[in-house]
Write a protein that holds these residues in place. Structure first.
Motif, mmCIF file in Angstrom:
data_model
loop_
_atom_site.group_PDB
_atom_site.id
_atom_site.type_symbol
_atom_site.label_atom_id
_atom_site.label_comp_id
_atom_site.label_asym_id
_atom_site.label_seq_id
_atom_site.Cartn_x
_atom_site.Cartn_y
_atom_site.Cartn_z
ATOM 1 N N THR A 45 -8.271 3.039 3.432
ATOM 2 C CA THR A 45 -8.049 4.274 4.191
ATOM 3 C C THR A 45 -6.679 4.342 4.871
ATOM 4 N N PHE A 46 -5.914 3.273 4.826
ATOM 5 C CA PHE A 46 -4.667 3.198 5.586
ATOM 6 C C PHE A 46 -3.687 4.320 5.249
ATOM 7 N N VAL A 47 -3.406 4.531 3.985
ATOM 8 C CA VAL A 47 -2.419 5.538 3.593
ATOM 9 C C VAL A 47 -2.902 6.931 3.973
ATOM 10 N N SER A 48 -4.181 7.216 3.819
ATOM 11 C CA SER A 48 -4.680 8.536 4.214
ATOM 12 C C SER A 48 -4.597 8.724 5.728
ATOM 13 N N GLU A 49 -4.757 7.648 6.495
ATOM 14 C CA GLU A 49 -4.587 7.738 7.952
ATOM 15 C C GLU A 49 -3.135 8.072 8.301
ATOM 16 N N ILE A 50 -2.196 7.460 7.596
ATOM 17 C CA ILE A 50 -0.771 7.702 7.835
ATOM 18 C C ILE A 50 -0.414 9.146 7.473
ATOM 19 N N ARG A 51 -0.950 9.626 6.365
ATOM 20 C CA ARG A 51 -0.628 10.987 5.893
ATOM 21 C C ARG A 51 -1.019 12.063 6.897
ATOM 22 N N LYS A 52 -1.985 11.802 7.749
ATOM 23 C CA LYS A 52 -2.407 12.779 8.754
ATOM 24 C C LYS A 52 -1.260 13.159 9.699
ATOM 25 N N PHE A 53 -0.287 12.286 9.813
ATOM 26 C CA PHE A 53 0.825 12.505 10.737
ATOM 27 C C PHE A 53 2.065 13.082 10.061
ATOM 28 N N LEU A 54 1.983 13.296 8.754
ATOM 29 C CA LEU A 54 3.108 13.831 7.988
ATOM 30 C C LEU A 54 2.817 15.271 7.564
ATOM 31 N N PRO A 55 3.872 16.063 7.377
ATOM 32 C CA PRO A 55 3.637 17.418 6.880
ATOM 33 C C PRO A 55 3.016 17.375 5.482
ATOM 34 N N PRO A 56 2.232 18.379 5.129
ATOM 35 C CA PRO A 56 1.635 18.406 3.784
ATOM 36 C C PRO A 56 2.725 18.410 2.710
ATOM 37 N N GLU A 57 2.425 17.755 1.622
ATOM 38 C CA GLU A 57 3.397 17.668 0.510
ATOM 39 C C GLU A 57 3.314 18.888 -0.368
ATOM 40 N N LEU B 145 0.824 -1.211 0.000
ATOM 41 C CA LEU B 145 0.000 0.000 0.000
ATOM 42 C C LEU B 145 0.858 1.260 0.000
ATOM 43 N N LEU B 146 1.890 1.272 0.819
ATOM 44 C CA LEU B 146 2.738 2.464 0.906
ATOM 45 C C LEU B 146 3.542 2.680 -0.373
ATOM 46 N N GLU B 147 4.132 1.617 -0.911
ATOM 47 C CA GLU B 147 4.915 1.762 -2.145
ATOM 48 C C GLU B 147 4.032 2.187 -3.314
ATOM 49 N N LYS B 148 2.797 1.713 -3.335
ATOM 50 C CA LYS B 148 1.846 2.099 -4.383
ATOM 51 C C LYS B 148 1.604 3.614 -4.362
ATOM 52 N N HIS B 149 1.763 4.234 -3.199
ATOM 53 C CA HIS B 149 1.552 5.669 -3.049
ATOM 54 C C HIS B 149 2.872 6.450 -3.002
#
Length: 123
Positions: A111-123, A21-25
């Motif tokens: 929804t997993f990757v979008s959940e992870i992105r919440k903890f990262l700075p915006p791209e 999932l992560l590599e796909k994104h």
């Protein structure tokens, strides 16, 4: 932007799905099969985020989170507990050990990757 994810997960199927999932994104995944190895990789992999299973061999995930937090370059790196521990108080234990977030297993691939992105700075 740093897109490296340190994944500390002993279950092969969970590791495979999360990595896929992560590599796909567009993320790069560095995986450790136990907490001790995860701590060592944390020192060298320069992760943007750490995904941490709580039930691990060698060291318990709470101890791993505490150890990661004691490493100066990792003090501000988000640590997300990704765990099947879903009893009352488990989320609080993970947060008290140094985790910034908590995601219950089984993960939702949609929804997993979008959940992870919440903890990262915006791209």
């Amino acid at each position: 932007m740093n897109r490296t994810v340190l994944l500390i997960e002993d279950n092969e199927q969970n590791r495979y799905l999360t990595t896929f999932l992560l590599e796909k994104h567009g993320y790069s995944v560095v995986a450790a099969l136990d907490g001790a190895r995860g701590i060592e990789l944390g020192k060298t992999a320069n992760p943007a985020i750490i995904l941490l299973d709580i039930q691990l061999p060698v060291m318990h995930g709470y101890d791993v989170a505490r150890a990661l937090r004691s490493i100066a370059p990792l003090q501000d790196v988000p640590i997300i507990a990704v765990t099947s521990y879903a009893m009352a108080g488990d989320r609080e234990k993970a947060l008290a050990a140094g985790c910034d977030g908590y995601i219950e297993k089984p993960i939702d691939p949609d929804t997993f990757v979008s959940e992870i992105r919440k903890f990262l700075p915006p791209e």
